[in-house]
Design a protein around this motif. Structure first.
Motif, PDB file in Angstrom:
ATOM      1  N   GLY A   1      52.580 -14.609   1.057  1.00 25.10           N
ATOM      2  CA  GLY A   1      52.169 -15.544   0.004  1.00 25.10           C
ATOM      3  C   GLY A   1      51.403 -14.880  -1.133  1.00 25.10           C
TER       4      GLY A   1
ATOM      5  N   SER B   1      52.695 -16.032  -4.523  1.00 26.54           N
ATOM      6  CA  SER B   1      52.289 -17.425  -4.792  1.00 26.54           C
ATOM      7  C   SER B   1      50.812 -17.493  -5.153  1.00 26.54           C
TER       8      SER B   1
ATOM      9  N   LEU C   1      50.494 -16.735  -8.605  1.00 30.78           N
ATOM     10  CA  LEU C   1      51.055 -17.814  -9.430  1.00 30.78           C
ATOM     11  C   LEU C   1      50.091 -18.983  -9.592  1.00 30.78           C
TER      12      LEU C   1
ATOM     13  N   ASN D   1      46.834 -16.796   2.135  1.00 29.31           N
ATOM     14  CA  ASN D   1      46.703 -16.688   0.669  1.00 29.31           C
ATOM     15  C   ASN D   1      45.785 -17.781   0.121  1.00 29.31           C
TER      16      ASN D   1
ATOM     17  N   SER E   1      51.000 -26.453  -6.557  1.00 27.99           N
ATOM     18  CA  SER E   1      51.914 -25.454  -5.972  1.00 27.99           C
ATOM     19  C   SER E   1      52.629 -26.022  -4.742  1.00 27.99           C
TER      20      SER E   1
END
Ligand SMILES: Cc1ncc(C[n+]2csc(CCOP(=O)(O)OP(=O)(O)O)c2C)c(N)n1
Ligand code: SF4
Length: 467
Positions: free
Chosen positions: A299, A302, A305, A413, A440
């Protein structure tokens, strides 16, 4: 005595000493073309405002000769460099100069996209129907049947295609202002080339947009001819495939192209992007450069992100730049995230301000790049057996354990995100981060609550153990 245009340096300080002559072979078109550019620059009064992007090829040494600003582009990338320059210094005149191997082969897409965008620079394309500098190999522009070192029996169009007609291709695009094909094979043609080069530079002086001039040019050395023979090859053979003429001239139009709507200064760009007052309300405009690294599937991408998304929602400049191998899972993966109050120069990071490392290879690879004052957060179940650079703040953090204890083993994460919030490494209100975290999971809403629990538990751990 050599009398030359003031657009040239008096002496050419090349490797091997000062010289008064260029390195071009006798009868080469490059020297003529550069003379025409030098004269036009001086006559138009733009010499001190001109940046010339030189190619890789026989013309790579332009920066020794032309007395103006210079950037040397990698092979094929002169147009891409010019596209960057016109954005960074929109009030300057930018010239990109490329050979037919450089532009027509390795760099074609950069050139084509610049033309398609109508980027405001003068683009000079020197077509001598082969790769000259490397010894006369076949180029996209080589004529059918033409012998080169890599087509010793003549170009076979079934195997290698037809000669690439760049003017004709670019003439399909909407945004170029001016497209012409000329030649420097004899004095009559040189006069026309002179006019075309001037026109392309005038268009730049007036900020009207993209101008493309293709110049057919003799290369006696690789055309296997003397100067006269090479010039004849250009007029008798090349012009049959590459007809001379103006393909387009919209330079008289009042609004010639995109450039009249492009913001003129960096400040204007910032205002346009940000609506200005959003920035003014942000006291913390510092730039932070984050590197997230671990195994694919942890992750890591992500995590980057979510932070990029939160920052972007707040009107910050953001870049998110992933890097991973061909493996879907298990291989190393990393991403670089830059969050800034200013435009971001590069999305790649050599020396992160914050490194989040989830595995041993990440520590080995990125920890030595940290500098004084940087922060390392690493998964504490991974032994730290890499030397920590001086002045780096180190935080071992049990991300995997916190995630498991809260029922979502895969959410290490999310735990790291909570840890970063608690350590004050994100320069954003916690509510914005939490909102981005929820966003997310918009495709998997069932995971929102459990991840929020991990997030809170991680914050609590960091508050008690790390602050
Ligand atoms: C990435 C990369 N690939 C290949 C080369 C080798 N190389 C140097 S110049 C050149 C061709 C230049 O030909 P052209 O653009 O037609 O210019 P000319 O020499 O004919 O003026 C090549 C392939 C290089 N320098 N870099
Ligand atoms: S090899 Fe050809 S293109 Fe290169 S300098 Fe000589 S004549 Fe010019």
């Amino acid at each position: 005595m050599i009398i030359r245009s003031k657009g040239f340096y008096d002496e050419f300080e090349r490797k091997g000493g000062r010289r008064r002559t260029t390195h071009y072979c006798a009868g080469c078109g490059h020297g003529i073309i550069q003379k025409l550019i030098a004269e036009a620059m001086v006559d138009l009064g733009i010499q001190d405002d001109t940046v010339f992007v030189s190619p890789v090829g026989c013309a790579a040494f332009c920066y020794y000769y032309l007395d103006c600003g210079h950037v040397a582009g990698p092979h094929g990338r002169a147009a891409a460099v010019a596209s960057g320059l016109v954005r960074a210094i929109p009030d300057k005149v930018v010239i990109a100069y490329q050979g037919d191997g450089d532009l027509g082969a390795i760099g074609f897409n950069n050139a084509f996209q610049a033309a398609n965008r109508g980027d405001g620079f003068a683009h000079f394309f020197v077509n001598n129907a082969l790769y000259a500098m490397t010894g006369g190999q076949l180029a996209p522009t080589t004529l059918p049947g033409q012998k080169t070192t890599t087509s010793p029996y003549g170009r076979d169009v079934v195997n290698t295609g037809e000669p690439l007609k760049v003017c004709e291709v670019f003439n399909q695009l909407d945004r170029p202002v001016y497209i012409e094909r000329v030649s420097v094979a004899d004095s009559k043609r040189i006069k026309q080339a002179r006019k075309a080069i001037r026109k392309a530079l005038e268009i730049q002086k007036e900020g009207k947009g993209y101008a493309f001039v293709e110049i057919l040019s003799p290369c006696p050395t690789n055309m296997r001819a003397d100067s006269v023979g090479a010039a004849e090859f250009v007029t008798k053979e090349m012009e049959g495939y590459f007809p001379l003429g103006v393909f387009r001239d919209r330079s008289d139009a009042e609004t010639a192209c995109c450039m009249e709507v492009a913001p003129k200064t960096v400040e204007e760009i910032v205002d346009a992007d940000y609506a200005g007052d959003v920035i003014a309300d942000m006291p913390e405009l510092r730039e932070r450069r984050y590197k997230f690294s671990g195994f694919g599937g942890q992750g890591i991408l992500s995590l980057g992100l979510v932070i990029a998304d939160a920052a972007s929602e707040m009107g910050r400049h953001v870049s998110w730049f992933p890097s991973y191998g061909p493996e879907q899972r298990g291989g190393s993966a990393s991403c670089s995230v830059v969050v800034s109050g200013r435009e971001i120069g590069s999305p790649t990071i050599d020396h992160p301000d914050v490194l989040v490392a989830m595995n041993q290879p990440s520590l080995e690879r990125f920890l030595p790049t940290l500098r004084q004052g940087a922060v390392l957060i690493y998964e504490s179940s991974v032994p730290l057996n890499v030397e920590v650079p001086e002045g780096v703040n180190v935080h071992p953090f049990p991300a995997a354990r916190i995630a498991s204890e809260n029922g979502v083993a895969k959410a290490a994460n999310t735990a790291l995100l909570g840890c970063m919030v608690e350590l004050g490494l994100l320069d954003m209100p916690e509510a914005e981060i939490a909102e981005a975290l929820r966003r997310s999971f918009s495709a998997k809403p069932k995971l929102i609550d459990s991840n929020m629990a991990v997030f809170e538990a991680a914050k609590e751990y960091a508050r008690k153990e790390l602050s």
